[in-house]
Design a protein around this motif. Structure first.
Motif: not given
Length: 451
Positions: A324, A327, A331, A347, A349-351, A353-354, A385
Motif C-alpha cells: 500500500s 498508493i 497520492r 483524486e 479512481s479505483k481502476v 489504484l488497481d 483514471d
C-alpha cells in the motif's frame, strides 16, 4: 521525575558496559542492579520487580540458542515481569534488534551509545509503562524528508534503523535497486545525526574517471596538472565535520578502491601534487545498486573496503514489495505536482489504484513519480483514471530479461525463499506463512538449497 523512582536491571557479560551504565544511572535512578550472568535473571525477578531491564543481545555462555537475547526476552515474558525490556546491541545485530522489538521488547540501544540517548530511551520506557501505552515501531517521515514515506513493515524497519544509527558515527552501506530512494535515506541519516548542522556532500563516484577520481575526492595543488590553475579542496575536505555520501560505490575500479581505503584507514587526505596530509573528520555513507553477494567477489571489490564501509547495512526494498506504500506515494506525488502546475489536487479512481498496485515498477519510486507527474500534466479532469497513468517503455526490456534469467523453476524458488527470509529477518514462521508452506516444508527446502 519518573526516572528517579525507577529500578533498573542491567544484564550484560561485558564488565566495562556494566561499569559504564552503573556510573551513568546511579545518580539518575532509585536503584540499579547489574548482572553478568543471564541465567540469574529468573532468581533476580523473583526477588524484586524492576521497571526496566537492559538486556544484551549476545552472551558468551554455554546456552546454544543462536541468539541468547531472544531466549532471555521470552523467558522474561514467561515469568510475567512487567518490566520494559530494552535490548543492548552492536551495529551488526540491528536487524535482530528490530525483530526483538516486534517480539515484545520496548526498544533497543546501539553500543557505544550517547548517554543522553540512553537516558531518553529509559525515560520514554518508564513513561509509557506507567501510562499503559504500548510501544510500536514507528518512524517520523516528516522529520526525515517528505519523500521518505512508508507505512509498510519493511519501511517502518528502515525508519527505525535510521533513527537508531543516525546519532552514531557508524559507516553505513545503503543497498537497493535504482530508483528506490538511497539518497533520501542518506540525507535522512545526516539530518538525524549529531552532524546535522555540518555539510552533507554527495559524490557520484561511479561517474568519476580514473584521472578525476583523486582530484575530485582529495583535492589538488596549483600546477599539479595542466588545468590545475589554483589550489582546490576535495570533497572529503569540503565535508569535514559533516557527512560524505559516496553514491554508486560498487562501480569504482580496484585502483580507486585502494586509494579510498587508504584515506578511510588514515583519516587523512593528500591533495594531488602535495606532500603534506590533511586530517579529516567525516561520517561516511555509501550506496550501491550492486547486490552485496556480487560486492563480496574480490575480483570486483576489495573485502577489506567492504568491511570498512559496511558497519551497518540498510537494504531498501523495491517498490513492488511495498504494497500500500504505492498508493501513499502516488497520492503524495499527485498533490506535489498539482501544486507545481497550479492544478486542482486530483483524486485517483479505483481502476487507477488497481493499475498502480498491480504494476511491477522496474524503475521503482522514481518511475512512479514520473508517471504521476505526467498524469497530472495531461489529465483533463480532477480524477485520474487508469488510461491517464502511463508507465515508461524504457523500463520494459530489463524486466523481460529478468524473467528469462529466472525461468529455471528451482532457481526461482531458491531466490524467492531467500527474499522472503530477508524480508522477515530470518523468522521462519513468518516466512513459511508468506510462502504458503509449513515450517517443516520450509526446513526441507532450506536443506535442499543449502540456505
Amino acid at each position: 521525575m519518573l526516572l528517579k523512582k525507577a529500578s533498573v536491571l542491567v544484564v550484560d557479560d561485558d564488565a566495562d558496559v556494566l561499569t559504564a551504565v552503573r556510573l551513568l544511572l546511579r545518580p539518575q535512578v532509585k536503584e540499579i542492579v547489574t548482572e553478568k550472568n543471564p541465567e540469574q535473571i529468573p532468581a533476580l525477578l523473583k526477588q524484586q520487580a524492576f521497571d526496566v531491564i537492559l538486556l544484551d543481545m549476545n552472551f558468551r555462555s554455554a546456552l546454544n540458542t543462536g541468539n541468547e537475547g531472544f531466549f532471555w526476552l521470552n523467558k522474561i515474558k514467561e515469568l510475567k515481569s512487567d518490566a520494559a525490556v530494552i535490548m543492548i546491541t552492536a551495529y551488526g545485530d540491528i536487524d535482530l534488534a528490530i525483530r526483538s522489538v516486534k517480539e515484545g521488547a520496548f526498544d533497543f540501544v546501539v553500543k557505544p551509545w550517547h548517554n543522553e540517548k540512553l537516558l531518553a530511551t529509559l525515560t520514554d520506557a518508564i513513561s509509557r509503562k506507567s501510562g499503559g501505552a504500548k510501544a510500536t515501531i514507528t518512524g517520523s517521515s516528516k522529520a526525515m524528508g517528505l519523500e521518505l514515506l512508508g507505512e509498510s513493515e519493511a519501511m517502518q524497519d528502515i525508519l527505525l534503523k535510521i533513527r537508531k544509527v543516525a546519532p552514531t558515527d557508524a559507516n553505513i552501506l545503503i543497498l537497493g535497486e535504482n530508483g528506490t530512494g538511497k539518497e533520501l535515506v542518506a540525507k535522512a541519516i545526516h539530518q538525524q545525526s549529531l552532524r546535522a548542522d555540518k555539510p552533507f556532500v554527495k559524490v557520484d563516484v561511479g561517474a568519476l574517471t580514473e584521472s578525476l577520481f583523486e582530484s575530485e575526492l582529495f583535492g589538488h595543488k596549483k600546477g599539479a596538472f595542466t588545468d590545475a590553475r589554483e589550489d582546490r579542496a576535495g570533497r572529503f575536505e569540503m565535508a569535514n565535520g559533516g557527512t560524505i555520501f559516496l553514491d554508486e560505490i560498487g562501480n569504482i575500479s580496484l585502483q580507486q578502491q585502494s586509494k579510498l581505503l587508504s584515506v578511510l584507514q588514515n583519516r587523512q587526505v593528500i591533495r594531488v601534487g602535495a606532500n603534506e596530509p590533511t586530517d579529516i573528520d567525516v561520517r561516511l555513507l555509501c550506496a550501491t545498486n550492486v547486490p552485496i553477494a556480487d560486492l563480496a567477489n574480490e575480483v570486483r571489490f576489495r573485502k577489506d573496503l567492504i568491511y570498512r564501509i559496511n558497519t551497518v547495512e540498510i537494504t531498501i526494498p523495491p517498490l513492488r514489495k511495498r504494497g500500500s506504500d504505492i498508493i501513499l506515494l502516488a497520492r503524495h506525488y499527485a498533490e506535489v505536482y498539482a501544486h507545481k502546475y497550479m492544478k486542482p489536487v486530483p483524486e485517483l479512481s479505483k481502476v487507477a489504484l488497481d493499475k498502480l498496485l498491480h504494476y511491477h515498477y522496474p524503475g521503482n519510486v522514481r518511475e512512479l513519480q514520473y508517471a504521476i507527474e505526467r498524469a497530472v500534466i495531461m489529465a483533463d479532469s480532477d480524477v485520474l483514471d487508469a488510461p491517464d497513468i502511463i508507465f515508461s517503455p524504457i523500463e520494459a526490456a530489463p524486466v523481460e530479461e529478468v524473467l528469462v534469467q529466472e525461468s529455471n523453476l528451482e532457481e526461482l524458488e531458491k531466490i524467492t525463499i531467500n527474499r522472503v527470509l530477508q524480508k522477515h529477518s530470518g523468522n521462519l514462521s513468518r516466512a513459511a506463512k508468506e510462502l504458503g508452506i509449513t515450517r517443516t516444508a520450509l526446513y526441507r527446502r532450506l536443506g535442499k538449497y543449502g540456505i
